[in-house]
Enzyme design. Structure first.
Site, PDB file in Angstrom:
ATOM      1  N   ARG A 121    -120.040 150.703 -26.444  1.00  0.00           N
ATOM      2  CA  ARG A 121    -119.839 151.142 -25.061  1.00  0.00           C
ATOM      3  C   ARG A 121    -118.867 152.322 -24.961  1.00  0.00           C
ATOM      4  NH1 ARG A 121    -120.835 146.927 -20.859  1.00  0.00           N
ATOM      5  NH2 ARG A 121    -123.043 146.665 -21.317  1.00  0.00           N
ATOM      6  N   GLU A 129    -114.650 148.056 -21.795  1.00  0.00           N
ATOM      7  CA  GLU A 129    -114.368 148.659 -23.105  1.00  0.00           C
ATOM      8  C   GLU A 129    -114.056 150.147 -22.998  1.00  0.00           C
ATOM      9  OE1 GLU A 129    -116.872 146.554 -22.474  1.00  0.00           O
ATOM     10  OE2 GLU A 129    -116.467 144.860 -23.815  1.00  0.00           O
ATOM     11  N   LYS A 188    -117.400 126.597 -13.642  1.00  0.00           N
ATOM     12  CA  LYS A 188    -117.835 126.721 -15.035  1.00  0.00           C
ATOM     13  C   LYS A 188    -117.645 125.359 -15.715  1.00  0.00           C
ATOM     14  CE  LYS A 188    -117.621 130.080 -18.764  1.00  0.00           C
ATOM     15  NZ  LYS A 188    -117.283 131.464 -19.105  1.00  0.00           N
TER      16      LYS A 188
HETATM   17  C1  TPP Z   1    -119.832 144.540 -23.072  1.00  0.00           C
HETATM   18  C2  TPP Z   1    -119.434 143.135 -23.343  1.00  0.00           C
HETATM   19  N1  TPP Z   1    -118.134 142.848 -23.508  1.00  0.00           N
HETATM   20  C3  TPP Z   1    -117.750 141.573 -23.768  1.00  0.00           C
HETATM   21  C4  TPP Z   1    -118.673 140.578 -23.854  1.00  0.00           C
HETATM   22  C5  TPP Z   1    -118.255 139.168 -24.229  1.00  0.00           C
HETATM   23  N2  TPP Z   1    -118.474 138.229 -23.143  1.00  0.00           N
HETATM   24  C6  TPP Z   1    -119.522 137.394 -23.102  1.00  0.00           C
HETATM   25  S1  TPP Z   1    -119.531 136.417 -21.774  1.00  0.00           S
HETATM   26  C7  TPP Z   1    -118.109 137.099 -21.217  1.00  0.00           C
HETATM   27  C8  TPP Z   1    -117.505 136.606 -19.951  1.00  0.00           C
HETATM   28  C9  TPP Z   1    -118.418 136.787 -18.819  1.00  0.00           C
HETATM   29  O1  TPP Z   1    -117.792 136.306 -17.666  1.00  0.00           O
HETATM   30  P1  TPP Z   1    -118.620 136.096 -16.367  1.00  0.00           P
HETATM   31  O2  TPP Z   1    -119.474 137.263 -16.115  1.00  0.00           O
HETATM   32  O3  TPP Z   1    -117.672 135.719 -15.300  1.00  0.00           O
HETATM   33  O4  TPP Z   1    -119.588 134.906 -16.725  1.00  0.00           O
HETATM   34  P2  TPP Z   1    -119.273 133.345 -16.932  1.00  0.00           P
HETATM   35  O5  TPP Z   1    -119.243 133.109 -18.409  1.00  0.00           O
HETATM   36  O6  TPP Z   1    -117.960 133.033 -16.296  1.00  0.00           O
HETATM   37  O7  TPP Z   1    -120.389 132.659 -16.290  1.00  0.00           O
HETATM   38  C10 TPP Z   1    -117.644 138.076 -22.076  1.00  0.00           C
HETATM   39  C11 TPP Z   1    -116.391 138.837 -21.902  1.00  0.00           C
HETATM   40  C12 TPP Z   1    -120.023 140.931 -23.678  1.00  0.00           C
HETATM   41  N3  TPP Z   1    -121.001 140.027 -23.777  1.00  0.00           N
HETATM   42  N4  TPP Z   1    -120.372 142.196 -23.410  1.00  0.00           N
END
Ligand code: TPP
Length: 632
Positions: free
Chosen positions: A403, A375, A286
């Site tokens: 959710r 969630e 990342k």
């Molecule tokens: C249902 C939901 N919960 C929380 C989020 C907030 N959120 C956005 S990106 C993220 C992290 C995602 O991590 P990953 O899938 O590993 O992707 P990366 O950013 O590391 O590429 C979160 C928790 C969201 N978008 N949707």
């Protein structure tokens, strides 16, 4: 914005243009794309580190696939900037997330290349599977690809999708983009599992085997055979350890280096020819290519403006003289309360930094639980804690709480448990747009028995509501907005707030305004401006949507024939609706004007622009008051 020294990117306006490049040229193209993202996102705030991590993967996907016929579904979609650049939106990237500009997330109405609308995590596998099954029924030979991060893979829905896909046998490719981090550190047993496959000696033996096979074969002539050989190579070693994805009916490939664009494009091209559900495990970094983002991926997930050379974040001016962020008031108050009440525990579904639960995590690590992007689990887990006498504060952004609707009804409200649900980012959130606005919670929770639903007007009210809730008042919702409050001197001594009781902030007989939440501050300014114009307004800060303060409402009904309701949510079902129901049920003839967001999805833009667009401003409310006052 043309890139200085751009050799390739300037000429790329579609995946067709991309395909004209030679494989080796892709390497330099990736460098140019990275610089382009750094140039733009450093001055137009947006999601940053995740896109830098998928530059090679995105280039490889569009190089190997036939988009938009083939479909790519980006999970969450915050990492899709490279995809937008390659699919004709390079010149619009500088408008991303801005009012009137392109969306920060894939949006089918914006581009035919955006195969599915996203913003909330962990939907990609289900959506891709649905599309693949439809193609199968229609006998289309399309390749559907879901790209999902390791964080998003932890949510229940991702497993529901995998579980279903494993028996469908349709042509689905899931790419697991494993950078070992969500927004905060990834957590949970699944993360351990991924680390295990990437680092274990057994795995490395398998990887050597893959490379041995790859080295011997010439790509291109019998890809299917090659992949099967790779697959068997991995299987022979890893399957003995039982691969989770294989167990779910997927053919597992990887992990592979997610920054080797040539290798990625080859493997994707070849995986297309393998039928059935397949999972390609890609290891990425990342923030790749911007060193400070690589070492501080949480800060650079969505850093705001920053210096594109040093990475230094450009802060708003005079932060110390500004009121605090609501999230920080939540975070600090929770620690204070936890010091007083040993039963308090805290739960976050992967948003510890976003909601400032990090304060509690530092002070009381054993009493704070980051449960991953989950969630639904977060709410039922809190219910379980409450059942055993704990006092959970479960913090979930308003839009992500959607959710957990059933869990709130079935596990918390029905059993009348002492769970405090803190909904951060309630109301419009600004640039993230319709997937993230928290405008529905008042409406969707109001119809559920046993819930107390509150919204503080300022930081001190938030503290008092949190203090009240931890005394054990049944399921207690406290919703508050993104951004700063209004009080610089906010750390006021705790006072219990009588549940279901609002407060009258000004007297007047021309108009009565009943507000809930922080918009009450705007109304106070409306009240004083109206006074200068000879209009006297009675203003009530209702504090609670449920139980509704009927005594206060009766007072408003008596004080003026014209009532205004004001809320930072949809007007369908919230405070205005509650007042309308009360008036009708009790045969009151008062006129009611409801101010809030209309029954539509609200676009992206900054919060002030959105308030202007929907006439929620001091002047606009004053105008509406003038329109409804009887002509003298
Ligand atoms: C249902 C939901 N919960 C929380 C989020 C907030 N959120 C956005 S990106 C993220 C992290 C995602 O991590 P990953 O899938 O590993 O992707 P990366 O950013 O590391 O590429 C979160 C928790 C969201 N978008 N949707």
């Amino acid at each position: 914005m043309p890139l200085v020294n751009s050799k390739y990117l300037d000429n790329i306006n579609s995946p067709e243009d991309l395909k004209k490049l030679k494989e080796l040229e892709l390497i330099d193209l990736c460098k140019e794309i990275r610089q382009f993202i750094i140039d733009i996102v450093s001055c137009t705030p947006g999601h940053f580190a995740a896109s830098l991590g998928v530059v090679e993967l995105t280039v490889a996907l569009h190089y190997a696939l036939n988009t938009p016929y083939d479909k790519i579904i980006w999970d969450v979609g915050h990492q899709a900037y490279v995809h937008k650049i390659l699919t004709g939106r390079k010149d619009q990237l500088k408008t991303i997330r801005q009012f009137g500009g392109i969306s920060g997330y894939p949006t089918p109405s914006e581009s035919e290349y955006d195969a599915f609308g996203v913003g909330h995590s962990s939907t990609s596998i289900s959506a891709a599977l649905g599309m693949a099954v439809a193609d199968h029924l229609d006998k289309n030979k399309r390749q559907v690809v879901a790209v999902i991060g390791d964080g998003s893979m932890t949510a229940g829905q991702a497993f529901e999708g995998m579980n279903n896909a494993g028996i469908q046998k349709t042509n689905l490719l899931v790419i697991l983009n494993d950078n070992n981090i969500a927004i905060d550190q990834s957590v949970g047993a699944f993360k351990e599992y991924l680390t295990d496959i990437a680092t274990s000696r057994t795995y490395n033996k398998a990887k050597d085997e893959v490379w041995r096979i790859l080295g011997k074969v010439k790509w291109g002539h019998d890809a299917r055979h090659i992949i099967q050989k790779i697959d068997n190579g991995i299987k022979s070693v890893i399957l003995r350890q039982s691969n989770l994805f294989e167990a779910l009916g997927f053919r597992y490939f990887g992990p592979v280096d997610g920054h080797d664009v040539i290798y990625l494009s080859k493997i994707i091209e070849d995986l297309k020819k393998i039928p059935g559900p397949k999972l390609l495990h890609v290891k990425t970094v990342k923030g790749k290519g911007f060193s400070i983002a690589e070492s501080h991926p949480t800060t650079y997930h969505a850093p705001g403006k920053f210096n594109k050379t040093t990475g230094e974040i450009i802060e708003e001016e005079n932060l110390s003289s500004k009121p605090p962020l609501f999230q920080d008031v939540f975070g600090e108050t929770l620690v204070e309360l936890a010091e007083m009440n040993p039963q308090i525990v805290a739960v976050t579904p992967a948003m510890a930094t976003g909601c400032s639960m990090t304060f509690m995590m530092e002070k009381f690590p054993k009493r704070t639980f980051d449960v991953g992007i989950a969630e639904q689990h977060a709410v039922t887990f809190s219910a379980g804690l409450a059942m055993q006498g704990k006092m959970p504060f479960c913090n979930i952004y308003s839009s992500f709480m959607q959710r957990s609707y059933d869990q709130v009804i079935h596990d918390v409200a029905l059993q009348n448990l002492n769970v405090v649900l803190c909904l951060d980012r309630a109301g419009v959130v600004g640039n993230d747009g319709p997937t993230h606005h928290g405008t529905f919670d008042l409406a969707y929770f109001r119809c559920i028995p046993n819930l107390t639903i509150s919204s503080p007007m300022n930081e001190s009210e938030l503290r008092n509501l949190m203090y009240t809730a931890q005394k054990g008042k049944g399921p207690f919702i406290i919703r508050y907005p993104k951004g700063r409050g209004v009080l610089t001197d906010w750390k006021t001594p705790f006072e219990e707030t009588p549940v279901g009781k609002g407060r009258k902030l000004s007297d007047g007989n021309d108009v009565a305004i009943l507000s809930i939440g922080p918009l009450g501050n705007m109304i106070q300014r409306v009240v004083s401006k109206a006074k200068e114009q000879g209009i006297n307004i009675a203003h009530y800060d209702m504090r609670f949507l449920k139980p509704l303060d009927e005594e206060l409402l009766k007072d408003a009904i008596k004080s003026s024939h014209i009532l205004f309701s004001v809320e930072d949510g949809t007007i369908s079902g919230g405070l205005g609706s509650a007042i309308a129901e009360y008036l009708t049920s009790n045969d009151f003839p008062n006129k009611l004007v409801r101010i809030g967001f209309p029954d539509e999805f609200i676009e992206h833009g900054n919060i002030i622009q959105l308030y202007h667009k929907f006439n929620i401003t001091i002047d606009s409310i004053l105008n509406q008051i003038h329109t409804h006052l009887p002509k003298k």
